[in-house]
Design a protein around this motif. Structure first.
Motif, PDB file in Angstrom:
ATOM      1  N   MET A   1      25.558 -20.962  18.254  1.00  0.00           N
ATOM      2  CA  MET A   1      26.025 -20.908  19.628  1.00  0.00           C
ATOM      3  C   MET A   1      26.491 -19.492  19.954  1.00  0.00           C
ATOM      4  N   ALA A   2      26.156 -19.033  21.117  1.00  0.00           N
ATOM      5  CA  ALA A   2      26.507 -17.685  21.548  1.00  0.00           C
ATOM      6  C   ALA A   2      28.008 -17.573  21.796  1.00  0.00           C
ATOM      7  N   ASP A   3      28.521 -16.368  21.623  1.00  0.00           N
ATOM      8  CA  ASP A   3      29.929 -16.088  21.846  1.00  0.00           C
ATOM      9  C   ASP A   3      30.089 -15.467  23.239  1.00  0.00           C
ATOM     10  N   PHE A   4      30.757 -16.193  24.110  1.00  0.00           N
ATOM     11  CA  PHE A   4      30.958 -15.725  25.484  1.00  0.00           C
ATOM     12  C   PHE A   4      32.411 -15.350  25.740  1.00  0.00           C
ATOM     13  N   TYR A   5      33.130 -14.990  24.686  1.00  0.00           N
ATOM     14  CA  TYR A   5      34.555 -14.688  24.797  1.00  0.00           C
ATOM     15  C   TYR A   5      34.838 -13.645  25.877  1.00  0.00           C
ATOM     16  N   GLU A   6      34.116 -12.536  25.854  1.00  0.00           N
ATOM     17  CA  GLU A   6      34.391 -11.440  26.781  1.00  0.00           C
ATOM     18  C   GLU A   6      34.229 -11.867  28.233  1.00  0.00           C
ATOM     19  N   VAL A   7      33.162 -12.564  28.536  1.00  0.00           N
ATOM     20  CA  VAL A   7      32.946 -12.966  29.924  1.00  0.00           C
ATOM     21  C   VAL A   7      33.928 -14.061  30.328  1.00  0.00           C
ATOM     22  N   ASP A   8      34.306 -14.918  29.405  1.00  0.00           N
ATOM     23  CA  ASP A   8      35.316 -15.934  29.724  1.00  0.00           C
ATOM     24  C   ASP A   8      36.629 -15.273  30.114  1.00  0.00           C
ATOM     25  N   ARG A   9      37.058 -14.269  29.366  1.00  0.00           N
ATOM     26  CA  ARG A   9      38.305 -13.560  29.688  1.00  0.00           C
ATOM     27  C   ARG A   9      38.159 -12.833  31.023  1.00  0.00           C
ATOM     28  N   LEU A  10      37.027 -12.212  31.234  1.00  0.00           N
ATOM     29  CA  LEU A  10      36.801 -11.484  32.484  1.00  0.00           C
ATOM     30  C   LEU A  10      36.903 -12.416  33.687  1.00  0.00           C
ATOM     31  N   VAL A  11      36.225 -13.532  33.629  1.00  0.00           N
ATOM     32  CA  VAL A  11      36.234 -14.469  34.763  1.00  0.00           C
ATOM     33  C   VAL A  11      37.638 -15.030  34.976  1.00  0.00           C
ATOM     34  N   GLU A  12      38.358 -15.304  33.895  1.00  0.00           N
ATOM     35  CA  GLU A  12      39.731 -15.806  34.033  1.00  0.00           C
ATOM     36  C   GLU A  12      40.635 -14.795  34.731  1.00  0.00           C
ATOM     37  N   GLU A  13      40.396 -13.517  34.516  1.00  0.00           N
ATOM     38  CA  GLU A  13      41.247 -12.466  35.089  1.00  0.00           C
ATOM     39  C   GLU A  13      40.690 -11.859  36.372  1.00  0.00           C
ATOM     40  N   LEU A  14      39.498 -12.243  36.761  1.00  0.00           N
ATOM     41  CA  LEU A  14      38.830 -11.634  37.909  1.00  0.00           C
ATOM     42  C   LEU A  14      39.650 -11.722  39.184  1.00  0.00           C
ATOM     43  N   ALA A  15      40.194 -12.878  39.487  1.00  0.00           N
ATOM     44  CA  ALA A  15      40.991 -13.038  40.706  1.00  0.00           C
ATOM     45  C   ALA A  15      42.254 -12.203  40.637  1.00  0.00           C
ATOM     46  N   LYS A  16      42.923 -12.251  39.496  1.00  0.00           N
ATOM     47  CA  LYS A  16      44.205 -11.563  39.346  1.00  0.00           C
ATOM     48  C   LYS A  16      44.059 -10.046  39.438  1.00  0.00           C
ATOM     49  N   ILE A  17      43.101  -9.495  38.744  1.00  0.00           N
ATOM     50  CA  ILE A  17      43.000  -8.045  38.616  1.00  0.00           C
ATOM     51  C   ILE A  17      42.182  -7.399  39.732  1.00  0.00           C
ATOM     52  N   TYR A  18      41.115  -7.993  40.108  1.00  0.00           N
ATOM     53  CA  TYR A  18      40.194  -7.373  41.075  1.00  0.00           C
ATOM     54  C   TYR A  18      40.283  -7.991  42.459  1.00  0.00           C
ATOM     55  N   ALA A  19      40.069  -9.292  42.546  1.00  0.00           N
ATOM     56  CA  ALA A  19      39.883  -9.916  43.856  1.00  0.00           C
ATOM     57  C   ALA A  19      41.158  -9.957  44.702  1.00  0.00           C
ATOM     58  N   THR A  20      42.322 -10.187  44.101  1.00  0.00           N
ATOM     59  CA  THR A  20      43.549 -10.202  44.908  1.00  0.00           C
ATOM     60  C   THR A  20      43.886  -8.801  45.408  1.00  0.00           C
ATOM     61  N   ALA A  21      43.644  -7.794  44.585  1.00  0.00           N
ATOM     62  CA  ALA A  21      43.896  -6.420  45.031  1.00  0.00           C
ATOM     63  C   ALA A  21      42.985  -6.062  46.206  1.00  0.00           C
ATOM     64  N   CYS A  22      41.725  -6.430  46.093  1.00  0.00           N
ATOM     65  CA  CYS A  22      40.786  -6.145  47.179  1.00  0.00           C
ATOM     66  C   CYS A  22      41.134  -6.931  48.445  1.00  0.00           C
ATOM     67  N   ALA A  23      41.461  -8.209  48.286  1.00  0.00           N
ATOM     68  CA  ALA A  23      41.808  -9.034  49.446  1.00  0.00           C
ATOM     69  C   ALA A  23      43.057  -8.509  50.136  1.00  0.00           C
ATOM     70  N   THR A  24      44.059  -8.158  49.360  1.00  0.00           N
ATOM     71  CA  THR A  24      45.289  -7.623  49.942  1.00  0.00           C
ATOM     72  C   THR A  24      45.011  -6.337  50.706  1.00  0.00           C
ATOM     73  N   ALA A  25      44.251  -5.438  50.095  1.00  0.00           N
ATOM     74  CA  ALA A  25      43.902  -4.186  50.775  1.00  0.00           C
ATOM     75  C   ALA A  25      43.104  -4.456  52.046  1.00  0.00           C
ATOM     76  N   TRP A  26      42.201  -5.413  51.992  1.00  0.00           N
ATOM     77  CA  TRP A  26      41.385  -5.753  53.168  1.00  0.00           C
ATOM     78  C   TRP A  26      42.280  -6.212  54.313  1.00  0.00           C
ATOM     79  N   PHE A  27      43.209  -7.120  54.021  1.00  0.00           N
ATOM     80  CA  PHE A  27      44.098  -7.612  55.076  1.00  0.00           C
ATOM     81  C   PHE A  27      45.043  -6.522  55.569  1.00  0.00           C
ATOM     82  N   LYS A  28      45.449  -5.621  54.702  1.00  0.00           N
ATOM     83  CA  LYS A  28      46.298  -4.509  55.149  1.00  0.00           C
ATOM     84  C   LYS A  28      45.547  -3.613  56.122  1.00  0.00           C
ATOM     85  N   THR A  29      44.268  -3.351  55.840  1.00  0.00           N
ATOM     86  CA  THR A  29      43.502  -2.493  56.740  1.00  0.00           C
ATOM     87  C   THR A  29      43.224  -3.185  58.069  1.00  0.00           C
TER      88      THR A  29
END
Length: 104
Positions: free
Chosen positions: A1-29
């Motif tokens: 079975m393939a090891d998808f550890y890296e992508v699992d961690r990335l997807v788990e953190e995607l909203a917290k690290i990337y998407a909320t920062a972008c959304a907040t900046a979008w609404f501020k602008t």
């Protein structure tokens, strides 16, 4: 079975690290105080940018399995955000609307 550890961690953190920062900046602008559903929808919109990244992987059986796994993980995380079950998104929304928005 393939090891998808890296992508699992990335997807788990995607909203917290990337998407909320972008959304907040979008609404501020936009100088707009969003509702929770509006904020969650914008976070999801930015999370979906990851789909482009997945599309750039090679076209072969191993990459197809990787993409399938990553897309499933992304859909699961998107569902959590939409349902208000991602504590990081909810925390960032409260902080943005309670402290960062000029109420005058």
């Amino acid at each position: 079975m393939a090891d998808f550890y890296e992508v699992d961690r990335l997807v788990e953190e995607l909203a917290k690290i990337y998407a909320t920062a972008c959304a907040t900046a979008w609404f501020k602008t936009e100088r707009k105080k969003p509702t929770q559903p509006e904020y969650r929808a914008k976070v999801v919109e930015f999370m979906r940018h990851f789909e482009y990244t997945l599309s750039t992987f090679p076209q072969n059986a191993e990459a197809d399995r990787f993409r399938e796994h990553a897309k499933k993980a992304l859909e699961d995380e998107v569902a959590r955000v939409v349902a208000g079950q991602n504590k990081d998104v909810e925390k960032r929304y409260r902080y943005f609307t309670d402290y960062s928005y000029d109420r005058s």
